[in-house]
Motif scaffolding. Structure first.
Motif, PDB file in Angstrom:
ATOM      1  N   PHE A   1       0.634  -1.389  -0.131  1.00  0.00           N
ATOM      2  CA  PHE A   1       0.160  -0.101   0.009  1.00  0.00           C
ATOM      3  C   PHE A   1       0.260   1.260   0.538  1.00  0.00           C
ATOM      4  CE2 PHE A   1      -1.987  -3.650   2.030  1.00  0.00           C
ATOM      5  CZ  PHE A   1      -3.331  -3.885   1.324  1.00  0.00           C
ATOM      6  N   THR A   2      -0.039   2.442  -0.473  1.00  0.00           N
ATOM      7  CA  THR A   2       0.956   3.124  -0.313  1.00  0.00           C
ATOM      8  C   THR A   2       0.129   4.727  -0.049  1.00  0.00           C
ATOM      9  OG1 THR A   2       2.237   2.518  -2.952  1.00  0.00           O
ATOM     10  CG2 THR A   2       2.108   5.232  -2.816  1.00  0.00           C
ATOM     11  N   ALA A   3       0.534   5.805   0.761  1.00  0.00           N
ATOM     12  CA  ALA A   3       0.474   6.658   0.970  1.00  0.00           C
ATOM     13  C   ALA A   3       0.867   7.767   1.104  1.00  0.00           C
ATOM     14  CB  ALA A   3      -0.451   6.598   2.440  1.00  0.00           C
ATOM     15  N   ASP A   4       0.689   9.072   0.758  1.00  0.00           N
ATOM     16  CA  ASP A   4       1.357  10.084   1.354  1.00  0.00           C
ATOM     17  C   ASP A   4       1.555  10.567   2.831  1.00  0.00           C
ATOM     18  OD1 ASP A   4       1.883  10.106  -1.714  1.00  0.00           O
ATOM     19  OD2 ASP A   4       0.573  12.009  -2.038  1.00  0.00           O
ATOM     20  N   ILE A   5       2.620  11.270   2.913  1.00  0.00           N
ATOM     21  CA  ILE A   5       2.297  12.001   4.621  1.00  0.00           C
ATOM     22  C   ILE A   5       1.443  12.493   4.515  1.00  0.00           C
ATOM     23  CG2 ILE A   5       3.836  13.775   5.690  1.00  0.00           C
ATOM     24  CD1 ILE A   5       6.183  12.441   5.232  1.00  0.00           C
ATOM     25  N   ASN A   6       0.293  12.209   6.282  1.00  0.00           N
ATOM     26  CA  ASN A   6      -0.978  13.205   6.580  1.00  0.00           C
ATOM     27  C   ASN A   6      -1.727  12.141   5.801  1.00  0.00           C
ATOM     28  OD1 ASN A   6       0.213  14.709   7.973  1.00  0.00           O
ATOM     29  ND2 ASN A   6       1.215  16.383   6.387  1.00  0.00           N
ATOM     30  N   GLN A   7      -1.450  11.766   5.073  1.00  0.00           N
ATOM     31  CA  GLN A   7      -3.354  10.865   4.399  1.00  0.00           C
ATOM     32  C   GLN A   7      -3.206  10.317   5.945  1.00  0.00           C
ATOM     33  OE1 GLN A   7      -2.472   9.381   0.651  1.00  0.00           O
ATOM     34  NE2 GLN A   7      -3.759  10.402  -0.132  1.00  0.00           N
ATOM     35  N   THR A   8      -4.651   9.603   4.994  1.00  0.00           N
ATOM     36  CA  THR A   8      -5.275   8.085   6.610  1.00  0.00           C
ATOM     37  C   THR A   8      -5.196   6.863   4.487  1.00  0.00           C
ATOM     38  OG1 THR A   8      -6.352   9.551   7.960  1.00  0.00           O
ATOM     39  CG2 THR A   8      -6.990   7.392   7.606  1.00  0.00           C
ATOM     40  N   VAL A   9      -4.354   5.758   5.527  1.00  0.00           N
ATOM     41  CA  VAL A   9      -3.974   4.377   3.949  1.00  0.00           C
ATOM     42  C   VAL A   9      -4.967   3.495   5.057  1.00  0.00           C
ATOM     43  CG1 VAL A   9      -2.862   4.214   5.807  1.00  0.00           C
ATOM     44  CG2 VAL A   9      -3.033   3.696   3.089  1.00  0.00           C
ATOM     45  N   ALA A  10      -6.097   2.643   4.317  1.00  0.00           N
ATOM     46  CA  ALA A  10      -6.729   1.638   4.961  1.00  0.00           C
ATOM     47  C   ALA A  10      -5.469   0.061   4.503  1.00  0.00           C
ATOM     48  CB  ALA A  10      -7.980   0.986   4.854  1.00  0.00           C
TER      49      ALA A  10
END
Length: 421
Positions: free
Chosen positions: A31-40
């Motif tokens: 899974f990939t997410a940017d800083i300050n994002q919310t990721v499942a």
């Protein structure tokens, strides 16, 4: 599966080759997410009871499964999960406000054996670091070829995850040639002064960095167009007066260094460090070639020069006197009375320091002659008087003048001996 691996590469064919190290993680769930994002995050495990779900940082426990129940670790408040779920094998965790410390391998671990059964990898990304822009020459000159180099770094966690080839874009450039992270501008011109050049980096996920700090082009130039004002090539000046002011100007950036040099005896010597040449109460020995030498302060091999010839003029000064006829020669140390024979042409030789050359006249209370013609050898001036008669005997004044006050003179007493009749 569910492990971190590290491998290193070095070129054996290249002596002292650097070692390149790369990490990778064995899992099918990424899974990939940017800083300050919310990721499942989600993955499955075959474990049904007595196992721990761990986070990457220090492998701390997010929650435990014991007796079919989920027991939360109260320290971690940035994770959301359903602690009432009936399917503990299907792990679903939401990470709130992702930060780089959240990146890494999340796993389900058997509480007894410590074996990992099921995992996922969270990749945290953000835009590349603000680039740094450097210029090959700190102070380039007009006409130089200059190169800008832009450098940035991918920001992606966990550290070591998959290298990315950055691409670069240069801003404010109108005619340079770019090659990846380099921009080359050929034959820099004055017109490019004040142009701001900056750059941006883009990674393989199309994330674009902020702009680098701008580098403002401020090319140096000169010295060119070295000119003297007034624009004389040669100048006459009277001894005891003031030479100048003579201003030396040049096109130069930043301001050049000015020096006047004087050539009196075939060799130039330093005379004055200034743009303006002024010599008060100038002396005759200061005649010569005055050279304005202009040097660029950042590169002393860049220089220009221009010359002016200065001729210091001064009043005549009679140093020595010789008189002679066919029979005798009298030097300057001879008696005050000079005896010569009637009918002979008296030769006068004078050693005179004068610039310009003087006019020489001779007269007495009874006679006045026109300006004498002479021959010159160095400082010696030789002339002849017309034939004199015995009744012309008396004091004669020899005068040298060149238009500059005050001239000089000598008085001689000539005794003209009469011929026998």
């Amino acid at each position: 599966m569910c492990s971190e691996y590290k491998f290193s590469i070095r070129y054996l064919s290249q002596k002292n080759s650097e070692i390149t190290t790369q990490k990778f993680w064995m899992t099918n769930n990424t899974f990939t997410a940017d800083i300050n994002q919310t990721v499942a995050l989600s993955w499955t495990t075959s474990l049904a009871d007595f196992f721990n779900v761990r986070q990457p940082v220090k492998s701390e426990i997010i929650y435990k499964v014991q007796g079919g129940s989920i027991i939360r670790n109260s320290k971690h408040v940035n994770y959301i999960f359903d602690n009432k779920t009936q399917d503990v094998k299907a792990i679903k965790i939401t990470v709130i406000n992702v930060n780089k410390i959240d990146a890494g391998l999340y796993s389900a671990e058997d509480e007894t054996s410590g074996n990992v059964d099921g995992c996922c990898l969270l990749i945290v990304t953000t835009k590349p670091k603000k680039p740094t822009l450097t210029l090959s020459a700190e102070h380039p000159f007009v006409g130089d070829t200059i190169t800008f180099t832009c450098h940035s770094t991918v920001q992606r966690w966990p550290a070591g995850y998959r290298t990315s080839n950055l691409t670069y874009k240069f801003l404010g450039n109108t005619r340079g040639v770019s090659n990846n992270n380099r921009l080359t501008i050929h034959a820099l011109t004055k017109l490019e002064k004040g142009n701001d050049i900056s750059c941006q980096a883009t990674d393989d996920l199309h994330k674009v960095s902020i702009e680098s700090d701008a580098v403002t082009l401020d090319p140096y130039y000169g010295p060119d167009n070295v000119v003297l004002k007034p624009g004389h090539m040669a100048l006459n000046v009277t001894e005891g007066t003031i030479l100048g002011p003579i201003n030396c100007t040049a096109t130069c950036y930043p301001k050049c260094l000015f020096k006047w040099r004087l050539n009196r005896t075939r060799t130039f010597e330093d005379f004055l460090s200034s743009e303006t040449l002024v010599v008060a109460n100038i002396k005759k020995n200061q005649t010569g070639i005055y050279r304005c030498l202009v040097v660029h302060p950042s590169n002393t091999t860049l220089l220009r020069k221009t010359d002016i010839s200065v001729n210091v003029q001064y009043s005549p000064k009679i140093k020595e006197l010789w008189l002679s006829d066919k029979n005798v020669t009298y030097g300057s140390t001879s008696p005050a009375i000079y005896s010569v024979s009637e009918g002979n042409h008296l030769t006068i030789k004078l050693r005179i320091k004068s610039n310009p050359d003087p006019q020489i006249v001779i007269h007495s209370s009874l006679l006045k002659f026109p300006t004498l013609l002479y021959t010159k050898l160095s400082d010696d001036f030789t002339t002849k008087l017309p034939s004199l008669k015995c009744e012309n005997s008396g004091n004669f004044t020899i005068q040298a003048s060149n238009g500059i006050a005050y001239g000089d003179n000598r008085t001689v007493n000539l005794e003209i001996k009469c011929k026998c009749s």
